[in-house]
Design a protein around this motif. Sequence first.
Motif, PDB file in Angstrom:
ATOM      1  N   ARG A   1       0.826  -1.212   0.000  1.00 38.88           N
ATOM      2  CA  ARG A   1       0.000   0.000   0.000  1.00 38.88           C
ATOM      3  C   ARG A   1       0.862   1.264   0.000  1.00 38.88           C
ATOM      4  O   ARG A   1       0.457   2.292  -0.551  1.00 38.88           O
ATOM      5  CB  ARG A   1      -0.954  -0.010   1.195  1.00 38.88           C
ATOM      6  CG  ARG A   1      -2.055  -1.067   1.079  1.00 38.88           C
ATOM      7  CD  ARG A   1      -3.034  -1.006   2.241  1.00 38.88           C
ATOM      8  NE  ARG A   1      -4.055  -2.039   2.127  1.00 38.88           N
ATOM      9  CZ  ARG A   1      -5.148  -1.926   1.377  1.00 38.88           C
ATOM     10  NH1 ARG A   1      -5.374  -0.807   0.693  1.00 38.88           N
ATOM     11  NH2 ARG A   1      -6.026  -2.902   1.317  1.00 38.88           N
TER      12      ARG A   1
ATOM     13  N   ALA B   1       0.757   4.024  -3.080  1.00 34.77           N
ATOM     14  CA  ALA B   1      -0.011   5.121  -2.477  1.00 34.77           C
ATOM     15  C   ALA B   1      -0.088   6.339  -3.391  1.00 34.77           C
ATOM     16  O   ALA B   1       0.916   6.719  -4.008  1.00 34.77           O
ATOM     17  CB  ALA B   1       0.609   5.527  -1.144  1.00 34.77           C
TER      18      ALA B   1
ATOM     19  N   ASP C   1      -0.821  12.094  -2.071  1.00 34.71           N
ATOM     20  CA  ASP C   1      -1.355  12.725  -0.865  1.00 34.71           C
ATOM     21  C   ASP C   1      -1.592  11.739   0.277  1.00 34.71           C
ATOM     22  O   ASP C   1      -1.975  12.149   1.379  1.00 34.71           O
ATOM     23  CB  ASP C   1      -2.657  13.473  -1.185  1.00 34.71           C
ATOM     24  CG  ASP C   1      -3.753  12.558  -1.726  1.00 34.71           C
ATOM     25  OD1 ASP C   1      -3.430  11.404  -2.092  1.00 34.71           O
ATOM     26  OD2 ASP C   1      -4.916  12.985  -1.784  1.00 34.71           O
ATOM     27  N   ARG C   2      -1.382  10.446   0.043  1.00 34.13           N
ATOM     28  CA  ARG C   2      -1.549   9.445   1.097  1.00 34.13           C
ATOM     29  C   ARG C   2      -0.234   8.759   1.463  1.00 34.13           C
ATOM     30  O   ARG C   2      -0.204   7.959   2.401  1.00 34.13           O
ATOM     31  CB  ARG C   2      -2.549   8.364   0.649  1.00 34.13           C
ATOM     32  CG  ARG C   2      -3.955   8.852   0.326  1.00 34.13           C
ATOM     33  CD  ARG C   2      -4.715   9.250   1.572  1.00 34.13           C
ATOM     34  NE  ARG C   2      -4.772   8.177   2.566  1.00 34.13           N
ATOM     35  CZ  ARG C   2      -5.622   7.156   2.501  1.00 34.13           C
ATOM     36  NH1 ARG C   2      -6.472   7.056   1.477  1.00 34.13           N
ATOM     37  NH2 ARG C   2      -5.629   6.245   3.450  1.00 34.13           N
ATOM     38  N   LEU C   3       0.826   9.069   0.723  1.00 29.60           N
ATOM     39  CA  LEU C   3       2.078   8.342   0.888  1.00 29.60           C
ATOM     40  C   LEU C   3       2.637   8.463   2.300  1.00 29.60           C
ATOM     41  O   LEU C   3       2.944   7.459   2.955  1.00 29.60           O
ATOM     42  CB  LEU C   3       3.106   8.837  -0.134  1.00 29.60           C
ATOM     43  CG  LEU C   3       4.508   8.228  -0.027  1.00 29.60           C
ATOM     44  CD1 LEU C   3       4.468   6.706  -0.193  1.00 29.60           C
ATOM     45  CD2 LEU C   3       5.441   8.849  -1.067  1.00 29.60           C
ATOM     46  N   GLU C   4       2.790   9.681   2.800  1.00 28.37           N
ATOM     47  CA  GLU C   4       3.409   9.867   4.118  1.00 28.37           C
ATOM     48  C   GLU C   4       2.554   9.241   5.216  1.00 28.37           C
ATOM     49  O   GLU C   4       3.075   8.611   6.140  1.00 28.37           O
ATOM     50  CB  GLU C   4       3.629  11.348   4.393  1.00 28.37           C
ATOM     51  CG  GLU C   4       4.415  11.595   5.677  1.00 28.37           C
ATOM     52  CD  GLU C   4       4.985  13.003   5.767  1.00 28.37           C
ATOM     53  OE1 GLU C   4       5.791  13.244   6.669  1.00 28.37           O
ATOM     54  OE2 GLU C   4       4.616  13.847   4.910  1.00 28.37           O
ATOM     55  N   GLU C   5       1.260   9.376   5.105  1.00 28.21           N
ATOM     56  CA  GLU C   5       0.359   8.793   6.106  1.00 28.21           C
ATOM     57  C   GLU C   5       0.523   7.275   6.169  1.00 28.21           C
ATOM     58  O   GLU C   5       0.614   6.694   7.258  1.00 28.21           O
ATOM     59  CB  GLU C   5      -1.090   9.155   5.756  1.00 28.21           C
ATOM     60  CG  GLU C   5      -2.141   8.442   6.600  1.00 28.21           C
ATOM     61  CD  GLU C   5      -3.526   8.527   5.998  1.00 28.21           C
ATOM     62  OE1 GLU C   5      -4.389   7.729   6.407  1.00 28.21           O
ATOM     63  OE2 GLU C   5      -3.756   9.364   5.096  1.00 28.21           O
ATOM     64  N   ARG C   6       0.573   6.628   5.007  1.00 28.22           N
ATOM     65  CA  ARG C   6       0.712   5.176   4.994  1.00 28.22           C
ATOM     66  C   ARG C   6       2.086   4.753   5.499  1.00 28.22           C
ATOM     67  O   ARG C   6       2.211   3.737   6.192  1.00 28.22           O
ATOM     68  CB  ARG C   6       0.469   4.637   3.584  1.00 28.22           C
ATOM     69  CG  ARG C   6      -0.967   4.769   3.132  1.00 28.22           C
ATOM     70  CD  ARG C   6      -1.205   4.096   1.798  1.00 28.22           C
ATOM     71  NE  ARG C   6      -2.582   4.271   1.351  1.00 28.22           N
ATOM     72  CZ  ARG C   6      -3.070   3.779   0.226  1.00 28.22           C
ATOM     73  NH1 ARG C   6      -2.282   3.067  -0.578  1.00 28.22           N
ATOM     74  NH2 ARG C   6      -4.335   3.979  -0.116  1.00 28.22           N
TER      75      ARG C   6
ATOM     76  N   ASP D   1      -4.422  -0.976  -5.628  1.00 22.19           N
ATOM     77  CA  ASP D   1      -4.014   0.168  -6.453  1.00 22.19           C
ATOM     78  C   ASP D   1      -5.160   0.534  -7.388  1.00 22.19           C
ATOM     79  O   ASP D   1      -5.303  -0.030  -8.475  1.00 22.19           O
ATOM     80  CB  ASP D   1      -2.762  -0.192  -7.256  1.00 22.19           C
ATOM     81  CG  ASP D   1      -2.212   0.996  -8.046  1.00 22.19           C
ATOM     82  OD1 ASP D   1      -2.850   2.068  -8.027  1.00 22.19           O
ATOM     83  OD2 ASP D   1      -1.151   0.837  -8.671  1.00 22.19           O
TER      84      ASP D   1
END
Length: 347
Positions: free
Chosen positions: A21, A25, A28-33, A247
Motif C-alpha cells: 500500500r 499510495a 497525498d496518502r504516501l506519508e500517512e501510509r 491500487d
Amino acid sequence: MRPVRLAGALQPTATQEALLRVVVAPADRLEERWRGLRSLDLDHVERGALAFLPLVYMRLSDAGIDGPLLPRLKGAYRNVWYRNQLQLERLPKVAEAAGPGAIFMRDVALSTGYYADIGLRLIVQFELMSAGGGSTTPSGAVVHAGAPRYLVGRGRSQALFEAFAERSQERTVGVTTVRTLSAGDELLVGCAAGATPTTAPPQWLLDVRQILRSGAIHDPGRVAADAHLLGLASQLRETVAYVSSIDASLEVDDLLTALDARTPTRRDRLAYRLAAAPAGRFGVFPQTLGVYLRTTRADLVVRVAATLPRHLADEWGVGLREVPLMAVRKALKTIRPGPRGPRGHSP
C-alpha cells in the motif's frame, strides 16, 4: 473497492500488504501510509517483504520524505542495483550461449522492461525458452525446451513456444539485444510460476502491478482466452482483482470482463486451490498435485492417474519404485515437523 483476498498461502501477510500500500499510495496518502509502518523492524523483516523495500525507498526519496529508516532502505536499493549490474555483465555470454531465437522471460525481462530503475527488482537468475534443448547452460541460465513445463506440461510446449515467439519483441538491454515475451504472455508465465506458495508471493504481485501499470497489454481478450486455455484463469482473475483493489489507479476492467466471460472448469478451480494451499499436514503434496492437474488438463482422468507416480518421481528426484516410501517420509516429516519459520515454512 471491496477488499479482495487471495487463495490460501498466496495472501500476503499484514506487513507485506502494508508495504504494498505504501508502494502504490497516491501522493497525498504516501506519508500517512508510511508513518503507519513506523514500527517496521528492518533487522527482522520477513523474507517475503524484502522485494518491497527498494520500491518503498524510491517512493519516499522522490517525495522528499526523510526518517531514520531511509538509509537502511537506501541500502536495500543499492544492494539490488549492484547485484543486478553484476548479472547484466553476464548477459552477453548468456545470450550467445542460448543461441538465436531464445526468449528471455521473468527476472531480466521484468526488471529491465517494467521497472523504472535497475535497482528496483532483483534478477535472481536468467530464465529462457528455446526451440532447442533445455537445461542449465554453462553460463548458469535455465533454458527450457519450448514453453516451460510448469506452464503447459509435456505435450504442447513447442506449439505454445511458437505462439510466444510470434508475439515476442526485441529489446536492447545494456549492450545486448534480446528477445522478450509480450506483456500479456509475461503475465501468463509469471502467473504459472509465481502464484504458488513455494515462491515469495509479493514479488509476483509487484510484477503483476508493474505489467498492468505499463499499459502494454493491448489485447485483453486474447490474454483471457489463453489464460482459460492454460487453466490459469482463476489465478489471473483473482490476482488482478487483488492488485487492483490495492491500487485503484490500474485500468483492469477490460481484462476482468474478458476473464469473466467464461467460467473456469471445476477441475481448473480445484487445481488452483490445491496449488495455493498452505504447507500443512500433507506438506507440499497438494501444491504439487494442483500444478500437475493444471498442466494435464487436456488429458483423460485415467491417463492423469496413471502418469501421476512418474510425475512425482521426477519432482522428487527418485526412482519410480521409491515414490510410495518418499510419500510416507514426507508425511511423517510434516506430522513431526522441526522448528518452522514464518508462514509455516522451514527456516
